[in-house]
Scaffold this motif. Structure first.
Motif, PDB file in Angstrom:
ATOM      1  N   MET A 174       0.816  -1.223   0.000  1.00 17.04           N
ATOM      2  CA  MET A 174       0.000   0.000   0.000  1.00 17.04           C
ATOM      3  C   MET A 174       0.845   1.267   0.000  1.00 17.04           C
ATOM      4  N   GLN A 175       2.103   1.135   0.421  1.00 18.36           N
ATOM      5  CA  GLN A 175       3.017   2.288   0.302  1.00 18.36           C
ATOM      6  C   GLN A 175       3.117   2.683  -1.170  1.00 18.36           C
ATOM      7  N   VAL A 176       3.293   1.670  -2.008  1.00 19.48           N
ATOM      8  CA  VAL A 176       3.494   1.938  -3.444  1.00 19.48           C
ATOM      9  C   VAL A 176       2.204   2.487  -4.060  1.00 19.48           C
ATOM     10  N   TYR A 195      -0.559 -12.492   3.990  1.00 20.21           N
ATOM     11  CA  TYR A 195      -0.513 -13.953   3.875  1.00 20.21           C
ATOM     12  C   TYR A 195       0.927 -14.442   3.702  1.00 20.21           C
ATOM     13  N   ARG A 196       1.284 -15.410   4.493  1.00 13.57           N
ATOM     14  CA  ARG A 196       2.601 -16.027   4.309  1.00 13.57           C
ATOM     15  C   ARG A 196       2.504 -17.523   4.540  1.00 13.57           C
ATOM     16  N   ASN A 197       3.401 -18.241   3.886  1.00 14.18           N
ATOM     17  CA  ASN A 197       3.397 -19.698   4.004  1.00 14.18           C
ATOM     18  C   ASN A 197       4.094 -20.091   5.309  1.00 14.18           C
ATOM     19  N   PRO A 250      14.453  -3.720   2.814  1.00 11.42           N
ATOM     20  CA  PRO A 250      14.977  -3.132   1.572  1.00 11.42           C
ATOM     21  C   PRO A 250      14.361  -1.780   1.232  1.00 11.42           C
ATOM     22  N   PHE A 251      13.138  -1.537   1.740  1.00  6.58           N
ATOM     23  CA  PHE A 251      12.442  -0.302   1.353  1.00  6.58           C
ATOM     24  C   PHE A 251      12.633   0.842   2.343  1.00  6.58           C
ATOM     25  N   THR A 252      13.344   0.614   3.421  1.00  8.76           N
ATOM     26  CA  THR A 252      13.628   1.713   4.352  1.00  8.76           C
ATOM     27  C   THR A 252      15.135   1.773   4.627  1.00  8.76           C
ATOM     28  N   GLU A 253      15.608   2.999   4.834  1.00  5.29           N
ATOM     29  CA  GLU A 253      17.036   3.187   5.125  1.00  5.29           C
ATOM     30  C   GLU A 253      17.228   4.477   5.907  1.00  5.29           C
ATOM     31  N   GLY A 283       8.185  -3.051  12.865  1.00  5.38           N
ATOM     32  CA  GLY A 283       9.276  -2.787  11.930  1.00  5.38           C
ATOM     33  C   GLY A 283       9.016  -1.386  11.395  1.00  5.38           C
ATOM     34  N   ALA A 284      10.078  -0.612  11.213  1.00  8.70           N
ATOM     35  CA  ALA A 284       9.866   0.764  10.764  1.00  8.70           C
ATOM     36  C   ALA A 284      11.119   1.286  10.072  1.00  8.70           C
ATOM     37  N   GLY A 285      11.027   2.481   9.527  1.00  7.65           N
ATOM     38  CA  GLY A 285      12.222   3.063   8.947  1.00  7.65           C
ATOM     39  C   GLY A 285      11.919   4.296   8.112  1.00  7.65           C
ATOM     40  N   VAL A 286      13.016   4.907   7.659  1.00  5.58           N
ATOM     41  CA  VAL A 286      12.901   6.061   6.766  1.00  5.58           C
ATOM     42  C   VAL A 286      12.833   5.515   5.344  1.00  5.58           C
ATOM     43  N   PHE A 305       8.674   8.413   6.088  1.00  7.10           N
ATOM     44  CA  PHE A 305       8.949   7.310   7.013  1.00  7.10           C
ATOM     45  C   PHE A 305       7.732   6.406   7.087  1.00  7.10           C
ATOM     46  N   ALA A 306       8.003   5.158   7.476  1.00  4.16           N
ATOM     47  CA  ALA A 306       6.916   4.177   7.485  1.00  4.16           C
ATOM     48  C   ALA A 306       7.080   3.247   8.671  1.00  4.16           C
ATOM     49  N   PHE A 307       5.966   2.706   9.123  1.00  5.48           N
ATOM     50  CA  PHE A 307       6.043   1.637  10.134  1.00  5.48           C
ATOM     51  C   PHE A 307       4.921   0.650   9.872  1.00  5.48           C
TER      52      PHE A 307
HETATM   53  N1  PHE Z   1       6.473  -4.754   5.962  1.00  6.90           N
HETATM   54  C1  PHE Z   1       7.409  -5.052   7.010  1.00  6.90           C
HETATM   55  C2  PHE Z   1       7.167  -6.492   7.488  1.00  6.90           C
HETATM   56  O1  PHE Z   1       6.202  -7.069   7.090  1.00  6.90           O
HETATM   57  C3  PHE Z   1       7.284  -4.095   8.161  1.00  6.90           C
HETATM   58  C4  PHE Z   1       7.658  -2.681   7.837  1.00  6.90           C
HETATM   59  C5  PHE Z   1       6.704  -1.762   7.405  1.00  6.90           C
HETATM   60  C6  PHE Z   1       8.971  -2.256   7.975  1.00  6.90           C
HETATM   61  C7  PHE Z   1       7.069  -0.460   7.133  1.00  6.90           C
HETATM   62  C8  PHE Z   1       9.337  -0.970   7.679  1.00  6.90           C
HETATM   63  C9  PHE Z   1       8.385  -0.079   7.279  1.00  6.90           C
HETATM   64  O2  PHE Z   1       7.929  -7.027   8.243  1.00  6.90           O
END
Ligand code: PHE
Length: 339
Positions: A174-176, A195-197, A250-253, A283-286, A305-307
């Protein structure tokens, strides 16, 4: 004539006696006193009676009529009383009987937690958005800087539908979508299923996350940490402790992992938090500038930034639920305990 009148009175009385409802009683009334009634016709034809008998017959006929009317009236009162008593008996309400309780519904514990989190975010100015649970590889991975064959894909066992379409492994897709559709500055939050296996007592193939994303000028790690501090306090109380650890997405730094006071032992140390008193929540990041650029946002002007907290674990811990599957079975015996 005298005998005839006496016979009429006798017949009428015995017929009235036999009536067992108001309707048949009325039929008897018509039979004797109606326009074509036996007694009525005698009274009407008085002139045919010889004058010397007329007075006597007239008196007698009137007296018979009065007696029939009285018998009808008496019987009518009896029948009405009986009917009333019968209906009272039928409609009797036993006020000592226990009532039928109205069952009250309640929101599912995941929904309650979800709503609490959403309320906090909305108060902070976030817009709640929804998006696809089935998405393309591009939105779930590629546009989040996870190219094909990137080792980070190993972190999430994905459930693919075709080579290119999968059940999203994270709400980060949803970020994208948000970055493509919205013009900065914006603040969005997206709750949803992922969903994950993965399948054991603390992992379910279906679970729930939020994605919060802020894109604006000059926002960074400091703003992210302040915001998370406020959210954790609102969620778990003013005394909550927070710890920040470096992490990798990979999407936050930079990427960080947020730990907060363990809600199972309230920080005393237990098997869940392995004695540390803290357990992982976010999980979070810039936002990685590469990710902004891929979705058409000028990374020189804007940052973000996202979390992305998972909510099932928090609900499990706060309600002391031993197996994550209970949250998805909708077993009323379980849910009733958590109202
Ligand atoms: N999407 C990551 C996960 O499923 C969590 C995350 C979201 C991390 C946003 C950084 C920013 O583990």
């Amino acid at each position: 004539m005298k005998e005839k009148l006496e016979q009429i009175l006798k017949n009428a009385q015995s017929e009235i006696e036999k009536c067992d409802d108001v309707k048949s009683l009325d039929e008897v009334r018509v039979k004797y006193l109606g326009k074509q009634g036996e007694l009525t016709s005698i009274l009407r034809n008085m002139k045919e009676i010889p004058p010397e008998e007329r007075k006597m017959v007239g008196m007698l006929a009137n007296s018979v009529r009065e007696q029939v009317e009285k018998a009808l009236g008496d019987k009518n009162s009896i029948l009405e009383e009986e009917a009333l008593a019968e209906s009272m008996e039928k409609e009797k309400i036993d006020i000592t009987m226990p009532g039928i309780g109205v069952k009250r519904g309640a929101l599912h514990p995941l929904t309650r937690f979800n709503n609490k989190f959403m309320d906090i975010c909305v108060e902070m100015g976030f817009t709640v958005i929804q998006g696809p649970e089935i998405d393309t590889d591009y939105y779930n991975f590629e546009a989040l800087n996870v190219p094909k064959n990137h080792p980070a894909r190993d972190m999430q066992d994905s459930l693919y539908i075709t080579d290119n379409i999968l059940l999203r492994t994270q709400t980060s897709n949803m970020q994208v979508h948000a970055m493509e559709e919205l013009k900065p500055p914006f603040k969005i939050v997206c709750p949803g299923r992922v969903y994950r296996n993965d399948d054991d007592s603390s992992h379910s193939p279906i679970f729930n996350q939020f994605e919060a994303l802020v894109v604006d000028e000059n926002v960074g790690l400091k703003d992210l940490m302040k915001m998370i501090d406020i959210i954790l306090k609102r969620l778990f109380g003013e005394n909550v402790k927070m710890r920040v650890r470096p992490s990798y997405f990979p999407f936050t730094e930079p990427s960080i992992e947020i730990d907060a006071t363990c809600q199972m032992c309230q920080g005393k140390g237990c098997s869940l938090c392995k004695g540390t008193g803290l357990s992982e929540v976010f999980g979070a990041g810039v936002v990685n500038p590469k990710v902004l650029e891929m979705s058409g946002i000028d990374s020189k002007k804007y940052s973000g930034f996202a979390f992305g907290p998972g909510i099932d674990r928090s609900v499990m811990v706060t309600n002391k639920i031993p197996n994550i599957k209970y949250l998805f079975r909708n077993d009323m015996r379980f849910l009733k305990q958590l109202r």
